[in-house]
Structure formats: C-alpha cells, structure tokens
Write a protein that holds these residues in place. Structure first.
Motif, PDB file in Angstrom:
ATOM      1  N   LYS A   1       0.805  -1.127  -0.226  1.00  0.00           N
ATOM      2  CA  LYS A   1       0.044  -0.008  -0.001  1.00  0.00           C
ATOM      3  C   LYS A   1       0.821   1.181  -0.114  1.00  0.00           C
ATOM      4  O   LYS A   1       1.922   1.351   0.383  1.00  0.00           O
ATOM      5  CB  LYS A   1      -0.929   0.103   1.109  1.00  0.00           C
ATOM      6  N   ILE A   2       0.359   2.374  -0.708  1.00  0.00           N
ATOM      7  CA  ILE A   2       0.958   3.528  -0.382  1.00  0.00           C
ATOM      8  C   ILE A   2       0.665   4.350   0.648  1.00  0.00           C
ATOM      9  O   ILE A   2      -0.410   4.859   0.643  1.00  0.00           O
ATOM     10  CB  ILE A   2       0.614   4.377  -1.902  1.00  0.00           C
ATOM     11  N   TYR A   3       1.442   4.844   1.410  1.00  0.00           N
ATOM     12  CA  TYR A   3       1.276   5.641   2.742  1.00  0.00           C
ATOM     13  C   TYR A   3       2.221   6.703   3.129  1.00  0.00           C
ATOM     14  O   TYR A   3       3.481   6.249   3.160  1.00  0.00           O
ATOM     15  CB  TYR A   3       0.984   4.477   3.784  1.00  0.00           C
ATOM     16  N   LYS A   4       1.866   7.791   3.288  1.00  0.00           N
ATOM     17  CA  LYS A   4       2.949   8.943   3.902  1.00  0.00           C
ATOM     18  C   LYS A   4       4.049   8.991   3.212  1.00  0.00           C
ATOM     19  O   LYS A   4       5.284   9.134   3.469  1.00  0.00           O
ATOM     20  CB  LYS A   4       3.156   8.480   5.251  1.00  0.00           C
ATOM     21  N   LYS A   5       3.663   9.121   1.855  1.00  0.00           N
ATOM     22  CA  LYS A   5       4.914   9.405   0.718  1.00  0.00           C
ATOM     23  C   LYS A   5       5.497  10.727   1.085  1.00  0.00           C
ATOM     24  O   LYS A   5       4.913  11.670   1.166  1.00  0.00           O
ATOM     25  CB  LYS A   5       4.210   9.520  -0.629  1.00  0.00           C
ATOM     26  N   SER A   6       6.778  10.687   1.389  1.00  0.00           N
ATOM     27  CA  SER A   6       7.605  11.905   1.240  1.00  0.00           C
ATOM     28  C   SER A   6       7.806  12.410   2.887  1.00  0.00           C
ATOM     29  O   SER A   6       8.406  13.366   3.060  1.00  0.00           O
ATOM     30  CB  SER A   6       7.245  13.130   0.550  1.00  0.00           C
ATOM     31  N   HIS A   7       7.328  11.403   3.664  1.00  0.00           N
ATOM     32  CA  HIS A   7       7.471  11.960   5.063  1.00  0.00           C
ATOM     33  C   HIS A   7       8.374  11.180   5.916  1.00  0.00           C
ATOM     34  O   HIS A   7       9.193  10.690   5.202  1.00  0.00           O
ATOM     35  CB  HIS A   7       6.108  11.089   5.759  1.00  0.00           C
ATOM     36  N   THR A   8       8.984  11.853   6.860  1.00  0.00           N
ATOM     37  CA  THR A   8      10.041  11.619   7.641  1.00  0.00           C
ATOM     38  C   THR A   8       9.779  11.221   9.118  1.00  0.00           C
ATOM     39  O   THR A   8       8.933  12.134   9.841  1.00  0.00           O
ATOM     40  CB  THR A   8      11.319  12.385   7.544  1.00  0.00           C
ATOM     41  N   VAL A   9      10.171  10.181   9.625  1.00  0.00           N
ATOM     42  CA  VAL A   9      10.043  10.048  11.109  1.00  0.00           C
ATOM     43  C   VAL A   9      11.110  10.901  11.828  1.00  0.00           C
ATOM     44  O   VAL A   9      12.447  10.416  11.612  1.00  0.00           O
ATOM     45  CB  VAL A   9      10.026   8.440  11.504  1.00  0.00           C
ATOM     46  N   VAL A  10      10.704  11.576  12.706  1.00  0.00           N
ATOM     47  CA  VAL A  10      11.915  12.434  13.454  1.00  0.00           C
ATOM     48  C   VAL A  10      12.149  11.888  14.780  1.00  0.00           C
ATOM     49  O   VAL A  10      11.626  11.093  15.269  1.00  0.00           O
ATOM     50  CB  VAL A  10      11.124  13.957  13.744  1.00  0.00           C
ATOM     51  N   SER A  11      13.436  12.320  15.133  1.00  0.00           N
ATOM     52  CA  SER A  11      13.987  11.732  16.359  1.00  0.00           C
ATOM     53  C   SER A  11      13.506  12.800  17.662  1.00  0.00           C
ATOM     54  O   SER A  11      12.578  13.701  17.394  1.00  0.00           O
ATOM     55  CB  SER A  11      15.529  12.113  16.271  1.00  0.00           C
ATOM     56  N   GLY A  12      13.872  12.179  18.914  1.00  0.00           N
ATOM     57  CA  GLY A  12      13.617  13.172  20.236  1.00  0.00           C
ATOM     58  C   GLY A  12      12.480  12.436  20.773  1.00  0.00           C
ATOM     59  O   GLY A  12      11.985  13.270  21.820  1.00  0.00           O
ATOM     60  N   GLY A  13      12.024  11.311  20.580  1.00  0.00           N
ATOM     61  CA  GLY A  13      10.798  10.738  21.257  1.00  0.00           C
ATOM     62  C   GLY A  13      11.313   9.264  22.158  1.00  0.00           C
ATOM     63  O   GLY A  13      12.649   9.194  22.417  1.00  0.00           O
ATOM     64  N   ARG A  14      10.510   8.743  22.700  1.00  0.00           N
ATOM     65  CA  ARG A  14      10.573   7.624  23.805  1.00  0.00           C
ATOM     66  C   ARG A  14       9.959   6.527  22.971  1.00  0.00           C
ATOM     67  O   ARG A  14       8.600   6.610  22.279  1.00  0.00           O
ATOM     68  CB  ARG A  14       9.693   7.986  24.762  1.00  0.00           C
ATOM     69  N   VAL A  15      10.561   5.336  22.955  1.00  0.00           N
ATOM     70  CA  VAL A  15       9.904   4.051  22.479  1.00  0.00           C
ATOM     71  C   VAL A  15       9.436   3.155  23.732  1.00  0.00           C
ATOM     72  O   VAL A  15      10.049   3.089  24.744  1.00  0.00           O
ATOM     73  CB  VAL A  15      11.216   3.291  21.888  1.00  0.00           C
ATOM     74  N   ILE A  16       8.029   2.883  23.571  1.00  0.00           N
ATOM     75  CA  ILE A  16       7.326   2.334  24.844  1.00  0.00           C
ATOM     76  C   ILE A  16       6.749   1.039  24.210  1.00  0.00           C
ATOM     77  O   ILE A  16       6.084   1.014  23.208  1.00  0.00           O
ATOM     78  CB  ILE A  16       6.165   3.364  25.217  1.00  0.00           C
ATOM     79  N   ILE A  17       6.957  -0.041  25.100  1.00  0.00           N
ATOM     80  CA  ILE A  17       6.228  -1.348  24.705  1.00  0.00           C
ATOM     81  C   ILE A  17       5.357  -1.588  25.788  1.00  0.00           C
ATOM     82  O   ILE A  17       5.586  -1.577  26.756  1.00  0.00           O
ATOM     83  CB  ILE A  17       7.317  -2.346  24.577  1.00  0.00           C
ATOM     84  N   GLY A  18       4.238  -1.907  25.501  1.00  0.00           N
ATOM     85  CA  GLY A  18       2.945  -2.521  26.495  1.00  0.00           C
ATOM     86  C   GLY A  18       2.213  -1.311  26.793  1.00  0.00           C
ATOM     87  O   GLY A  18       0.868  -1.755  27.000  1.00  0.00           O
ATOM     88  N   GLN A  19       2.245  -0.187  26.268  1.00  0.00           N
ATOM     89  CA  GLN A  19       1.316   0.843  26.337  1.00  0.00           C
ATOM     90  C   GLN A  19       1.289   1.841  25.155  1.00  0.00           C
ATOM     91  O   GLN A  19       2.206   2.102  24.742  1.00  0.00           O
ATOM     92  CB  GLN A  19       1.552   1.725  27.787  1.00  0.00           C
ATOM     93  N   ASP A  20       0.073   2.568  25.194  1.00  0.00           N
ATOM     94  CA  ASP A  20       0.239   4.060  24.147  1.00  0.00           C
ATOM     95  C   ASP A  20       0.252   5.220  24.993  1.00  0.00           C
ATOM     96  O   ASP A  20      -0.768   5.471  25.407  1.00  0.00           O
ATOM     97  CB  ASP A  20      -1.152   3.659  23.478  1.00  0.00           C
ATOM     98  N   PRO A  21       1.262   5.910  24.929  1.00  0.00           N
ATOM     99  CA  PRO A  21       1.255   7.122  25.556  1.00  0.00           C
ATOM    100  C   PRO A  21       0.654   8.108  24.964  1.00  0.00           C
ATOM    101  O   PRO A  21       0.767   8.357  23.563  1.00  0.00           O
ATOM    102  CB  PRO A  21       2.888   7.542  25.767  1.00  0.00           C
ATOM    103  N   ASP A  22      -0.518   8.842  25.477  1.00  0.00           N
ATOM    104  CA  ASP A  22      -1.252   9.989  24.926  1.00  0.00           C
ATOM    105  C   ASP A  22      -0.506  11.224  25.165  1.00  0.00           C
ATOM    106  O   ASP A  22      -1.032  12.253  24.575  1.00  0.00           O
ATOM    107  CB  ASP A  22      -2.437   9.895  25.409  1.00  0.00           C
ATOM    108  N   SER A  23       0.501  11.261  25.936  1.00  0.00           N
ATOM    109  CA  SER A  23       1.574  12.288  26.133  1.00  0.00           C
ATOM    110  C   SER A  23       2.786  12.005  26.309  1.00  0.00           C
ATOM    111  O   SER A  23       2.962  10.731  26.220  1.00  0.00           O
ATOM    112  CB  SER A  23       1.162  13.329  27.240  1.00  0.00           C
ATOM    113  N   TYR A  24       3.788  12.756  26.173  1.00  0.00           N
ATOM    114  CA  TYR A  24       5.094  12.295  25.971  1.00  0.00           C
ATOM    115  C   TYR A  24       5.718  11.517  27.153  1.00  0.00           C
ATOM    116  O   TYR A  24       6.403  10.800  27.135  1.00  0.00           O
ATOM    117  CB  TYR A  24       6.185  13.770  26.121  1.00  0.00           C
ATOM    118  N   LEU A  25       4.962  11.892  28.366  1.00  0.00           N
ATOM    119  CA  LEU A  25       5.314  11.003  29.825  1.00  0.00           C
ATOM    120  C   LEU A  25       4.248  10.137  30.205  1.00  0.00           C
ATOM    121  O   LEU A  25       4.470   9.459  31.256  1.00  0.00           O
ATOM    122  CB  LEU A  25       5.337  12.295  30.831  1.00  0.00           C
ATOM    123  N   GLY A  26       3.031   9.851  29.494  1.00  0.00           N
ATOM    124  CA  GLY A  26       2.519   8.847  29.874  1.00  0.00           C
ATOM    125  C   GLY A  26       0.959   8.775  29.350  1.00  0.00           C
ATOM    126  O   GLY A  26       0.553   9.090  27.911  1.00  0.00           O
TER     127      GLY A  26
END
Length: 224
Positions: A135-160
């Motif tokens: 499938k074609i999705y988010k053409k020309s997009h870039t994932v940016v740095s500066g975040g947190r990788v979380i396993i087990g939960q979906d953070p709705d803010s940077y801290l939780g």
C-alpha cells in the motif's frame, strides 16, 4: 558496515542456538510498560520494524498497542492490532493509517514485520515471512528523532497518559528496527530463524537495547 556488505554477511550466516529476551505482560494495566533506549535516534526516511508476539486477547475484544514511539507533540510511529484484527501502522497521524488484513494474532507466537519507504510511500506487512499486498502511505514523510519508545502501552502524552484497554497482554520479543527496508527474502529467513543472531536492527538491536521495566512485567530469556 554498508547495507550491501551487511546483507552479504547475514546471507552467509546460519543462526545457532541463542538466548532471546522475552517480555511477558500478564494482565491488563495502565501502569506496566517497558521503555527501550535505541542504539541511535529514530530519524528515518525508511524502516523495517520486526517483532514476535503472542496474545490470548481475542481480536474482537479490543485493540492492542504493539509498538509506540512518541515525541513531545505526536504519536510518531505506532503499530496496532485493531479491534477487527487488522494491523494498523500510524506515522504522525490522528486516525490516518495504513491498515492490513492479516491472519489473526493469537496464543501461538507470530513473527510480524512492517516495512515503509518514504520516497514511494510503499508499505507492507509480513506475517511469519509471508508478505501482504503493498500500500502507498505517507509518501515523502520523515520519522523524526527526540521521542520515547514504549512497549506495552500507548502514551497519549510524552510522559504517559496510558489507557489499560489499549495495553498489551501477552508476550513480545525480538523487537528490531532497521533504518532501511530489508529484502523480502531476509524477512522470510528471520521468521524461520535461519539468519545469524548478529543480523539485528541498527536502530533497535534487541540483543543490546537497554530495557527500563516499569511495573509488573516479567523479563525472561529462552533458547531458540
């Protein structure tokens, strides 16, 4: 090591018995999670994300977050099992995603990969080495740095701001992230564990990545 040299090295290697770290989330919770510290920043114009997962939550029961990368302002890279069992990839999006109908995730471990490439937008999912349609999705997009990788939960803010009914219940392991799209043949070999254990992600290397465990998450090793 250049990509071409790395692929030749991996192709010439055969996996031997090794210990693999596994995370077990025993119950639904808004408190239990694991934060990963990547080997390098998630500044990505393409990627391959792979993991192994098993869950007894029925697919009609609720959605499950499989991988969350959150910056201060955005859900930058999220992978979900949706309510209807589809796999959803979200890149800095509030609802817009690439959805894939796949065999149901269940209590038997599944090897799951997703590939994405910015210049074309080409996106695909692999389940136990078998590739979906592209499938074609988010053409020309870039994932940016500066975040947190979380396993087990979906953070709705940077801290939780976690929601228990989105949490992972089950086991997850072998989480690797590459800054490029792996060949289909390599993903198939990873699914059957015939590649060398040295062939791990350059952004997240599951063998080496630091795990910060918060709450009640079991961390075990098993031989494969």
């Amino acid at each position: 090591m250049k990509l071409s040299a790395l692929l030749l090295f991996c192709a010439a290697s055969v996996a031997q018995e090794m210990n693999v770290r596994t995370l077990i989330f025993e119950s639904e919770s808004s408190e239990n999670y694991v934060e990963l510290t990547p080997q390098k920043p998630l500044d990505l114009s393409s990627f391959t994300l792979c993991l192994r997962v098993a869950t007894e939550l029925p697919q009609e029961d609720r959605e499950i977050i499989l991988f969350a990368y959150r910056t201060q302002d955005h859900d930058e890279l999220n992978l979900w099992r949706e309510f209807d069992g589809r796999i959803g990839l979200y890149l800095r999006s509030s609802g817009e995603a690439a959805f894939f109908t796949v065999p149901a995730l269940g209590p038997m471990q599944t090897h799951l990969c997703v590939t994405w490439e910015s210049s074309s937008g080409a996106t695909a999912v692999f389940v136990d080495g078998k590739k979906s349609l592209t499938k074609i999705y988010k053409k020309s997009h870039t994932v940016v740095s500066g975040g947190r990788v979380i396993i087990g939960q979906d953070p709705d803010s940077y801290l939780g701001d976690f929601n228990s009914v989105q949490s992972l219940v089950g086991e997850i392991s072998d989480i690797n992230l590459w800054s490029y799209v792996l060949p289909d043949s390599f993903i198939k070999q990873m699914a059957t564990q015939t590649l060398s254990p040295a062939c791990s992600g350059d952004v997240i290397d599951w063998k080496l990545v630091n795990l910060q465990i918060i709450g009640n998450v079991a961390h075990i090793t098993r031989n494969v």
